[in-house]
Design an enzyme around this catalytic site. Structure first.
Site, PDB file in Angstrom:
ATOM      1  N   SER A 125      40.760  37.817  43.086  1.00 38.54           N
ATOM      2  CA  SER A 125      41.042  38.956  41.916  1.00 38.54           C
ATOM      3  C   SER A 125      41.585  40.676  42.808  1.00 38.54           C
ATOM      4  O   SER A 125      41.296  41.020  44.163  1.00 38.54           O
ATOM      5  CB  SER A 125      39.721  39.576  41.047  1.00 38.54           C
ATOM      6  OG  SER A 125      40.464  40.718  39.900  1.00 38.54           O
ATOM      7  N   SER A 168      42.486  43.494  41.879  1.00 36.90           N
ATOM      8  CA  SER A 168      42.262  44.539  41.722  1.00 36.90           C
ATOM      9  C   SER A 168      41.020  44.660  42.003  1.00 36.90           C
ATOM     10  O   SER A 168      40.429  45.627  42.605  1.00 36.90           O
ATOM     11  CB  SER A 168      42.535  44.693  40.245  1.00 36.90           C
ATOM     12  OG  SER A 168      41.406  44.020  39.722  1.00 36.90           O
ATOM     13  N   GLY A 169      39.990  43.033  42.117  1.00 39.77           N
ATOM     14  CA  GLY A 169      38.897  43.428  42.011  1.00 39.77           C
ATOM     15  C   GLY A 169      37.787  44.048  40.776  1.00 39.77           C
ATOM     16  O   GLY A 169      36.718  43.665  41.206  1.00 39.77           O
ATOM     17  N   THR A 179      39.055  42.675  37.952  1.00 45.26           N
ATOM     18  CA  THR A 179      38.504  42.310  36.729  1.00 45.26           C
ATOM     19  C   THR A 179      38.017  41.700  35.645  1.00 45.26           C
ATOM     20  O   THR A 179      36.998  41.340  36.190  1.00 45.26           O
ATOM     21  CB  THR A 179      39.789  40.851  36.520  1.00 45.26           C
ATOM     22  OG1 THR A 179      40.816  40.515  37.504  1.00 45.26           O
ATOM     23  CG2 THR A 179      39.902  40.335  35.105  1.00 45.26           C
ATOM     24  N   GLU A 226      49.267  36.601  44.377  1.00 46.51           N
ATOM     25  CA  GLU A 226      48.481  35.070  44.076  1.00 46.51           C
ATOM     26  C   GLU A 226      49.105  34.066  45.178  1.00 46.51           C
ATOM     27  O   GLU A 226      48.336  33.638  45.573  1.00 46.51           O
ATOM     28  CB  GLU A 226      49.320  35.017  42.617  1.00 46.51           C
ATOM     29  CG  GLU A 226      48.881  35.717  41.391  1.00 46.51           C
ATOM     30  CD  GLU A 226      49.473  35.856  40.949  1.00 46.51           C
ATOM     31  OE1 GLU A 226      49.378  37.182  39.895  1.00 46.51           O
ATOM     32  OE2 GLU A 226      51.254  35.954  40.592  1.00 46.51           O
TER      33      GLU A 226
END
Length: 191
Positions: A81, A83-84, A86, A158
């Site tokens: 993730s 953003s960490g 989600t 990604e």
């Protein structure tokens, strides 16, 4: 664009802390089973990582698949993730943490909902300002400014996560002295 992306990935690779990688690797090697999860394109990276872990001989699952069993105390949950934060992934991480599983996070934001509860984190700093690499003839920051379409919507996170997880597989192959032939034996033969 490929050269620009490769430069950015190289600068991120140079920033990843060896201690983080060592702790992450130890957690994987210590886990009974490994569960992975990501959303969107990060989810595709997570699935690719789960496949390689299976090739290495680990028992690995993708969260959300119909055949994924209940997670237990000595298992590991790995979240991909950027953003960490989600929500769907954070909710699963909190559930796994409550059960007593080890939580791993590959992210660009360690101070996040998942980062706060994670046992091991690898920070892939895709959100950093561009840096100049003196070995190259141009400034990445300048190039990114010239190319507004450069790596939109988390592409660098990604892509770098994929490169990192593949490199981690190679690292684990060395530690466990697993040959490519052994991986090949576990590769599907019913496609």
């Amino acid at each position: 664009m490929m050269r620009l992306m490769a430069q950015k990935i190289q600068s991120i690779a140079d920033s990843i802390a060896d201690e983080e990688v060592d702790a992450f690797t130890h957690a994987i090697l210590s886990a009974n089973r490994i569960y992975v999860m990501g959303a969107g394109r990060s989810g595709l990276v997570a699935k690719a990582f789960a496949m390689r872990l299976m090739h290495l001989g680990f028992t690995s699952f993708v969260v959300g698949e119909t055949i994924t069993p209940a997670i237990e105390k000595n298992d590991m949950f790995i979240a991909f993730s950027g953003s960490g934060n989600t929500k769907s992934i954070a909710d699963v991480a909190q559930t796994a943490k409550g059960i007593g599983s080890t939580i791993g996070l590959i992210t660009s934001n360690k101070d996040s909902t998942i980062g706060i509860i994670a046992d091991v984190i690898v920070v892939i700093e895709s959100q950093r300002d561009a840096v100049t690499d003196e070995s190259h003839e141009y400034d990445i920051r300048q190039m990114m400014g010239e190319h507004k379409s450069f790596a939109p919507l988390g592409t660098i996170f990604e892509t770098t996560s994929m490169v990192f997880s593949d490199a981690l597989v190679s690292h684990i192959m060395e530690i466990t002295q697993t040959s490519e032939g052994e991986l090949k034996k576990r590769h599907t033969n019913i496609e």
